[in-house]
Scaffold this motif. Structure first.
Motif, short mmCIF file in Angstrom:
data_model
loop_
_atom_site.label_atom_id
_atom_site.label_comp_id
_atom_site.label_asym_id
_atom_site.label_seq_id
_atom_site.Cartn_x
_atom_site.Cartn_y
_atom_site.Cartn_z
N MET A 1 44.17 6.53 14.74
CA MET A 1 43.46 5.42 15.32
C MET A 1 44.43 4.59 16.13
SD MET A 1 41.07 2.77 13.35
CE MET A 1 41.11 1.09 13.81
N ASP A 2 44.09 4.32 17.37
CA ASP A 2 44.94 3.54 18.26
C ASP A 2 44.81 2.06 17.95
OD1 ASP A 2 46.19 2.32 20.41
OD2 ASP A 2 45.74 4.02 21.71
N GLN A 3 45.93 1.38 17.72
CA GLN A 3 45.93 -0.02 17.34
C GLN A 3 46.15 -0.96 18.52
OE1 GLN A 3 45.24 -1.31 14.28
NE2 GLN A 3 44.75 0.76 13.65
N VAL A 4 46.36 -0.43 19.73
CA VAL A 4 46.58 -1.26 20.90
C VAL A 4 45.25 -1.85 21.33
CG1 VAL A 4 47.38 -1.30 23.28
CG2 VAL A 4 48.53 0.16 21.61
N VAL A 5 45.21 -3.18 21.52
CA VAL A 5 43.98 -3.85 21.90
C VAL A 5 44.20 -4.64 23.18
CG1 VAL A 5 43.09 -4.02 19.55
CG2 VAL A 5 44.49 -5.84 20.45
N SER A 6 43.11 -4.87 23.89
CA SER A 6 43.18 -5.66 25.11
C SER A 6 43.36 -7.14 24.76
CB SER A 6 41.89 -5.47 25.91
OG SER A 6 40.81 -6.07 25.23
N PRO A 7 43.84 -7.94 25.71
CA PRO A 7 44.01 -9.37 25.42
C PRO A 7 42.72 -10.08 25.01
CG PRO A 7 45.21 -8.78 27.40
CD PRO A 7 44.40 -7.58 27.00
N LYS A 8 41.58 -9.71 25.59
CA LYS A 8 40.31 -10.33 25.21
C LYS A 8 39.94 -9.99 23.78
CE LYS A 8 38.00 -10.94 29.59
NZ LYS A 8 36.80 -10.65 30.38
N LYS A 9 40.12 -8.73 23.41
CA LYS A 9 39.80 -8.33 22.05
C LYS A 9 40.78 -8.96 21.06
CE LYS A 9 38.56 -4.50 19.17
NZ LYS A 9 38.35 -3.08 19.02
N ALA A 10 42.03 -9.09 21.45
CA ALA A 10 43.02 -9.74 20.59
C ALA A 10 42.63 -11.18 20.35
CB ALA A 10 44.41 -9.64 21.21
N LEU A 11 42.15 -11.86 21.38
CA LEU A 11 41.71 -13.24 21.22
C LEU A 11 40.57 -13.32 20.21
CD1 LEU A 11 41.75 -16.22 22.08
CD2 LEU A 11 40.11 -15.61 23.85
N ALA A 12 39.63 -12.40 20.29
CA ALA A 12 38.52 -12.38 19.33
C ALA A 12 39.01 -12.08 17.92
CB ALA A 12 37.48 -11.35 19.76
N LEU A 13 39.96 -11.17 17.79
CA LEU A 13 40.50 -10.83 16.47
C LEU A 13 41.27 -11.99 15.85
CD1 LEU A 13 41.80 -7.22 17.11
CD2 LEU A 13 39.95 -7.88 15.59
N TYR A 14 41.96 -12.77 16.67
CA TYR A 14 42.76 -13.88 16.17
C TYR A 14 41.95 -15.16 16.02
CZ TYR A 14 46.62 -10.84 17.66
OH TYR A 14 47.48 -9.79 17.83
N LEU A 15 40.84 -15.27 16.72
CA LEU A 15 40.07 -16.51 16.73
C LEU A 15 39.43 -16.81 15.37
CD1 LEU A 15 39.12 -18.85 18.47
CD2 LEU A 15 37.11 -17.51 19.05
N ILE A 16 38.87 -15.82 14.72
CA ILE A 16 38.20 -16.05 13.44
C ILE A 16 39.18 -16.54 12.36
CG2 ILE A 16 36.87 -14.96 11.58
CD1 ILE A 16 35.59 -13.22 13.78
N PRO A 17 40.33 -15.87 12.17
CA PRO A 17 41.28 -16.41 11.17
C PRO A 17 41.81 -17.79 11.54
CG PRO A 17 41.91 -14.18 11.79
CD PRO A 17 40.77 -14.57 12.65
N VAL A 18 41.98 -18.06 12.83
CA VAL A 18 42.46 -19.38 13.25
C VAL A 18 41.42 -20.44 12.92
CG1 VAL A 18 43.00 -20.81 15.27
CG2 VAL A 18 44.08 -18.57 15.00
N LEU A 19 40.14 -20.15 13.16
CA LEU A 19 39.08 -21.10 12.83
C LEU A 19 39.02 -21.35 11.32
CD1 LEU A 19 36.23 -20.00 15.25
CD2 LEU A 19 37.71 -22.02 15.42
N PHE A 20 39.15 -20.31 10.54
CA PHE A 20 39.19 -20.47 9.08
C PHE A 20 40.40 -21.31 8.67
CE2 PHE A 20 36.00 -17.24 8.65
CZ PHE A 20 35.45 -17.45 7.40
N LEU A 21 41.55 -21.05 9.29
CA LEU A 21 42.76 -21.81 8.97
C LEU A 21 42.58 -23.29 9.28
CD1 LEU A 21 45.67 -21.77 7.96
CD2 LEU A 21 46.38 -21.25 10.30
N VAL A 22 42.00 -23.59 10.43
CA VAL A 22 41.76 -24.99 10.80
C VAL A 22 40.81 -25.63 9.79
CG1 VAL A 22 40.68 -26.48 12.54
CG2 VAL A 22 42.29 -24.70 13.24
N TYR A 23 39.73 -24.93 9.43
CA TYR A 23 38.76 -25.46 8.47
C TYR A 23 39.41 -25.70 7.10
CZ TYR A 23 34.65 -25.75 5.48
OH TYR A 23 33.72 -26.16 4.56
N PHE A 24 40.21 -24.75 6.64
CA PHE A 24 40.84 -24.88 5.33
C PHE A 24 41.88 -26.01 5.32
CE2 PHE A 24 40.01 -21.13 2.40
CZ PHE A 24 38.80 -20.82 2.99
N VAL A 25 42.71 -26.08 6.35
CA VAL A 25 43.73 -27.13 6.39
C VAL A 25 43.08 -28.50 6.52
CG1 VAL A 25 45.65 -28.05 7.76
CG2 VAL A 25 45.57 -25.62 7.23
N ALA A 26 42.04 -28.62 7.34
CA ALA A 26 41.33 -29.90 7.45
C ALA A 26 40.72 -30.28 6.11
CB ALA A 26 40.25 -29.82 8.53
#
Length: 100
Positions: free
Chosen positions: A1-26
């Motif tokens: 399985m190829d793990q290389v992702v496009s920048p748009k897909k990387a943004l989507a992959l990183y956005l959900i954990p970042v939103l959870f992190l902001v919610y948890f820290v707040a």
């Protein structure tokens, strides 16, 4: 399985954990993290709230290690290290819930 992702897909992959992190820290700053469940709302308070913040942080670290090619790690190491980090984050989260 190829793990290389496009920048748009990387943004989507990183956005959900970042939103959870902001919610948890707040939530930890306000003194309580509310996590809705099937039957009730789980309220995590105090030190447990700060421990729970490590879950989204380690989830994000796992995604970065899995998909970021600028990190010089071999493909086998990526496949092993990313799930280990994720399992460690989930374990800390469940420990925080248990400790409440």
């Amino acid at each position: 399985m190829d793990q290389v992702v496009s920048p748009k897909k990387a943004l989507a992959l990183y956005l959900i954990p970042v939103l959870f992190l902001v919610y948890f820290v707040a939530g930890a700053f306000t003194g309580e993290i509310s996590v809705p469940g099937r039957s009730d709302i789980l309220n995590i308070r105090g030190v447990s709230a700060w421990l729970a913040c490590s879950f989204p942080a380690l989830w994000l670290a796992s995604e970065v290690i899995r998909h970021e090619q600028r990190i010089k790690i071999g493909p086998k190491s990526r496949k092993i290290l990313a799930p280990i980090i994720m399992v460690f984050g989930v374990s800390i989260f469940f420990y925080a819930i248990y400790k409440m």
